[in-house]
Design a protein around this motif. Sequence first.
Motif, PDB file in Angstrom:
ATOM      1  N   LYS A 190      65.609   3.610 131.823  1.00 13.55           N
ATOM      2  CA  LYS A 190      65.827   2.216 132.192  1.00 13.55           C
ATOM      3  C   LYS A 190      67.310   1.862 132.174  1.00 13.55           C
ATOM      4  O   LYS A 190      67.742   0.947 132.866  1.00 13.55           O
ATOM      5  CB  LYS A 190      65.047   1.276 131.269  1.00 13.55           C
ATOM      6  N   PHE A 191      68.090   2.585 131.391  1.00 15.02           N
ATOM      7  CA  PHE A 191      69.513   2.246 131.327  1.00 15.02           C
ATOM      8  C   PHE A 191      70.250   2.577 132.633  1.00 15.02           C
ATOM      9  O   PHE A 191      71.413   2.215 132.799  1.00 15.02           O
ATOM     10  CB  PHE A 191      70.200   2.912 130.125  1.00 15.02           C
ATOM     11  N   GLY A 193      69.509   1.105 135.252  1.00 17.61           N
ATOM     12  CA  GLY A 193      69.628  -0.203 135.888  1.00 17.61           C
ATOM     13  C   GLY A 193      68.727  -0.401 137.087  1.00 17.61           C
ATOM     14  O   GLY A 193      69.079  -1.138 138.014  1.00 17.61           O
ATOM     15  N   GLU A 195      64.816  -1.583 138.122  1.00 19.75           N
ATOM     16  CA  GLU A 195      63.620  -2.240 137.593  1.00 19.75           C
ATOM     17  C   GLU A 195      62.373  -1.659 138.240  1.00 19.75           C
ATOM     18  O   GLU A 195      62.303  -1.490 139.465  1.00 19.75           O
ATOM     19  CB  GLU A 195      63.687  -3.743 137.893  1.00 19.75           C
ATOM     20  N   SER A 245      80.184  -0.616 132.129  1.00 17.99           N
ATOM     21  CA  SER A 245      79.011  -0.815 132.977  1.00 17.99           C
ATOM     22  C   SER A 245      79.304  -1.648 134.218  1.00 17.99           C
ATOM     23  O   SER A 245      78.550  -1.592 135.193  1.00 17.99           O
ATOM     24  CB  SER A 245      77.887  -1.471 132.174  1.00 17.99           C
ATOM     25  N   LYS A 275      72.280  -8.097 133.537  1.00 15.40           N
ATOM     26  CA  LYS A 275      71.910  -6.812 132.944  1.00 15.40           C
ATOM     27  C   LYS A 275      71.183  -7.003 131.615  1.00 15.40           C
ATOM     28  O   LYS A 275      70.217  -6.289 131.311  1.00 15.40           O
ATOM     29  CB  LYS A 275      73.160  -5.943 132.741  1.00 15.40           C
ATOM     30  N   ARG A 278      67.642  -8.529 132.246  1.00 16.28           N
ATOM     31  CA  ARG A 278      66.693  -7.540 132.775  1.00 16.28           C
ATOM     32  C   ARG A 278      66.521  -6.346 131.824  1.00 16.28           C
ATOM     33  O   ARG A 278      65.819  -5.403 132.123  1.00 16.28           O
ATOM     34  CB  ARG A 278      67.159  -7.069 134.151  1.00 16.28           C
ATOM     35  N   PHE A 280      68.504  -4.001 130.955  1.00 18.82           N
ATOM     36  CA  PHE A 280      69.209  -2.754 131.234  1.00 18.82           C
ATOM     37  C   PHE A 280      70.195  -2.470 130.104  1.00 18.82           C
ATOM     38  O   PHE A 280      70.508  -1.310 129.828  1.00 18.82           O
ATOM     39  CB  PHE A 280      69.948  -2.842 132.567  1.00 18.82           C
TER      40      PHE A 280
END
Length: 329
Positions: A190-191, A193, A195, A245, A275, A278, A280
């Motif tokens: 999931k990191f 980014g 969904e 990021s 981010k 969500r 992330f």
Amino acid sequence: MKLGIHDLLPLSDGETTQERYQRTIEMVQALETIGYDRYWASEHHGARHLASSAPEIFLAYLASRTNKIRLGTGGTMIVNYSPLRVAEIFKTLTLLAPDRIDLGIGRAPGTDHHGMLALSQGNPVNFDYLFDKAQVILDYLRDQEPAGFYSLVKAIPAETETLAQPWMLGSTGNSALKAGEMGLGYSFAKFFGIEIGPEVFQTYRDHFKPSPFFDQPQVMASYLIILADTPEEADRLARPMEISSISDHKQALRTLDQAQDYTFSPEEEALLKEKYDRRFLIKGTPETVKPILRDEIDRYGIDELMAYMPIPDQEARIHSYDLLYQIFH
């Protein structure tokens, strides 16, 4: 809840690769003592700010410096290699560290166009048959006869006492169905980014077929998490990661002192907020992060949680992992 470390071995400003390796070895030893279940190193090529270009070699050394923590690749980018070579590497690793080796099967190249050309020796790169390629690797790992010309050679060493544990990696959800059909664990980053909905994980479970590697479906998810004893300290420790990021993602991490001097623009502030909204990126104290992770676990049906914590300060990074462990134990 099983816990693991997903690591890109990020360099901090002024840090050498040799220093990063040594600090990572010390960190893994500390996290094994804390109780972490596994450590995975990524595969990246041509990225000066990431020290993990040959994770299998690094894992072999780590195996000699640890006792029980599982060690794996997150992942091995199979588009770059022959199935025979991948199988032989991981069969050898299982002899060196029985029942402690994981194979994260990745379908991305882990590099840019120039890196792909260098890895393929200038030959065309074919992404169309990677699931077939993965099946050949699995056949070799369990000493079964693969399809086609691969059946003309055996993967050596043969008949290892334990098998490497294969996980299909994913960041978009496209590999979930095949992971289930092939009887593999499914690991979602999931990191990265991107969904996806809970239905992707349900698809994996619905199509799961027991295999010599897994008798039931196993969902793993990797998150970018920063934990500290206070909100203020969490903000401070997260600053280098936040900058990376949104602006410096191809540069070494700024030191904690350097990062505090950075001022986000309104546009960058908005991007960071998205981010975090969500999930992330996740930061905070154990009290604020725990309900977020519990909600994610319940929503996706996560069996195992992996954390990537790019904190330049070694002591703070280990403490952050320790706080995560305390949330679940």
